[in-house]
Design an enzyme around this catalytic site. Structure first.
Site, short mmCIF file in Angstrom:
data_model
loop_
_atom_site.label_atom_id
_atom_site.label_comp_id
_atom_site.label_asym_id
_atom_site.label_seq_id
_atom_site.Cartn_x
_atom_site.Cartn_y
_atom_site.Cartn_z
N HIS A 57 8.56 1.08 2.58
CA HIS A 57 7.92 2.19 1.86
C HIS A 57 6.84 2.81 2.74
O HIS A 57 6.38 2.20 3.71
CB HIS A 57 7.29 1.71 0.55
CG HIS A 57 6.10 0.82 0.77
ND1 HIS A 57 6.22 -0.48 1.22
CD2 HIS A 57 4.76 1.05 0.64
CE1 HIS A 57 5.01 -1.02 1.34
NE2 HIS A 57 4.12 -0.11 1.00
N ASP A 93 2.97 4.40 2.06
CA ASP A 93 1.96 4.41 1.01
C ASP A 93 1.73 5.84 0.52
O ASP A 93 1.46 6.72 1.33
CB ASP A 93 0.64 3.83 1.53
CG ASP A 93 0.75 2.36 1.87
OD1 ASP A 93 1.64 1.68 1.32
OD2 ASP A 93 -0.07 1.87 2.69
N HIS A 141 6.73 0.79 6.33
CA HIS A 141 6.35 -0.60 6.58
C HIS A 141 6.81 -1.47 5.42
O HIS A 141 7.22 -0.98 4.37
CB HIS A 141 4.85 -0.74 6.82
CG HIS A 141 3.99 -0.19 5.72
ND1 HIS A 141 3.78 1.16 5.51
CD2 HIS A 141 3.25 -0.81 4.76
CE1 HIS A 141 2.97 1.35 4.49
NE2 HIS A 141 2.64 0.16 4.01
N ARG A 179 1.42 -16.25 1.45
CA ARG A 179 0.66 -15.27 2.24
C ARG A 179 -0.17 -14.44 1.28
O ARG A 179 0.29 -14.08 0.20
CB ARG A 179 1.61 -14.36 3.03
CG ARG A 179 0.89 -13.22 3.77
CD ARG A 179 1.86 -12.39 4.59
NE ARG A 179 1.16 -11.28 5.23
CZ ARG A 179 1.16 -10.02 4.79
NH1 ARG A 179 1.85 -9.72 3.68
NH2 ARG A 179 0.50 -9.08 5.42
#
Length: 365
Positions: A224, A226, A280, A290
């Site tokens: 996607h 942002d 990204h 994470r």
């Protein structure tokens, strides 16, 4: 189709995960995506210290990165290390709570804030392997973060709210400093974008990516761009952020002393397409969770997003129509799953809406 409940305490140890979390071949990660992307390391303190040579170098590096892929890292940013440590501890404290307790802040359909477990309420396939907690932050309302946390999670979580109120205040400060750099690099002056975002209405998001026993078939966050203006991300020491550039996926290695910064769709429009909002994603692993802290700088809801006139001429016509952040946010929450074409599709949607309104006007007079 029955929507799965994403409970990390249950699913992180299972290999027979629900099919909705499996991504198609060609979209799922591959082992060769571990090649590192070397992004510029920007000394923001040097830029703002008055050192002309340092400022010129920072301006050059940021401009080159933003025209290429929109990613860079910032050091010497003035964020207290203990505040960062507190913010990461609070991520652990929240996401290790039992699922029913986290669901007290459950994100409602069509809204951008609240707790979401893999967005199972929004999407039916290609679900992200993650949990998030999102909330608004506005410099004009210093109590907003604490009030939201206490109202949704209870008085026992006031300290969590206080930590993130301080963190968001620092992120707003840093983002305005970065806006000075972006303005200088685009040739519109340091003050232009800083003034535009001084009254920002931003979003803070805590991300938690549990271990997954099928990490090459799932994604923590799908590909996607942002939709926001600027993202300031602090990663823990577990890698997972990948950027698509030069035709392949490449990783940005975590640095404890650095923030990863990337351009979003809204700023791409503010730069008239000069600076890129890059594709990204986040990958997961089978061993350890994470965590990351993401601050999304956004304009005030009804502020008109348009580039300065100096970035528009015969050779560089308007790339996108005027819009407000409220309209783009509503579009991504109610009509369209953010991906690599969000701004393009949104721009077409705006034009269609405007044409529809114009077509109705004669009949209404």
């Amino acid at each position: 189709m029955v929507r799965p409940v994403f409970d990390a305490a249950v699913l992180s140890g299972r290999s027979d995960i629900p099919s909705q979390f499996i991504w198609p071949e060609g979209e799922s990660p591959t082992p060769d995506a571990a090649e590192e992307l070397h992004v510029p390391l920007i000394n923001i303190g040097g830029m703002l210290s008055g050192d002309a040579a340092a400022a010129a170098e920072v301006t050059r590096l940021v401009g080159e990165a933003c025209e290429r892929h929109g990613f860079f890292q910032v050091v010497n940013h003035g964020i207290d290390a203990e505040l960062l440590a507190d913010a990461h501890r609070c991520v652990d404290n929240f996401f290790t709570m039992p699922l029913p307790e986290k669901q007290r802040a459950l994100r409602r359909p069509g809204e951008s804030c609240g707790y979401a477990s893999s967005f199972t309420g929004r999407f039916a396939s290609k679900l992200p392997w993650k949990e998030t907690l999102s909330f608004r932050s506005c410099p004009s309302d210093p109590a907003l973060v604490v009030d939201y946390i206490v109202a949704t999670l209870g008085e026992d979580h006031r300290r969590l709210g206080e930590v993130y109120a301080r963190y968001c205040s620092e992120m707003s400060r840093l983002s305005l400093e970065i806006m000075e750099v972006l303005g200088e690099s685009l040739g519109v002056g340091r003050a232009h974008y800083r003034r535009f975002f001084e009254g920002n209405d931003s979003i803070m998001r805590l991300n938690y990516y549990p271990p997954c026993q099928r990490p090459l078939e799932t994604l923590g966050t799908g590909p996607h761009c942002d939709p926001t203006s600027l993202t300031i991300l602090h990663q823990d020491n577990v890698g997972g952020l990948q950027v698509h550039t030069e035709g392949r996926w490449r990783s940005i290695r975590p640095r404890a002393d650095a923030f990863v910064v990337n351009i979003g769709d809204t700023f791409m429009a503010l730069s008239n397409g000069r600076y890129k909002s890059c594709l990204h994603r986040a990958v997961v692993n089978s061993r350890v969770p994470r965590k990351s802290l993401a601050f999304f700088l956004c304009p005030e809801m009804d502020k008109v997003v348009a580039p300065p006139g100096t970035l528009v001429d015969a050779s560089n016509p308007r790339a996108y129509p005027d819009f407000t952040w409220r309209s783009l946010l509503d579009f991504t929450q109610k009509h369209y799953r953010a991906d690599m074409k969000t701004l393009e599709v949104f721009s077409s949607w705006i034009v269609q809406q405007q044409q529809g309104q114009l077509a109705l006007q004669p009949a209404m007079t």
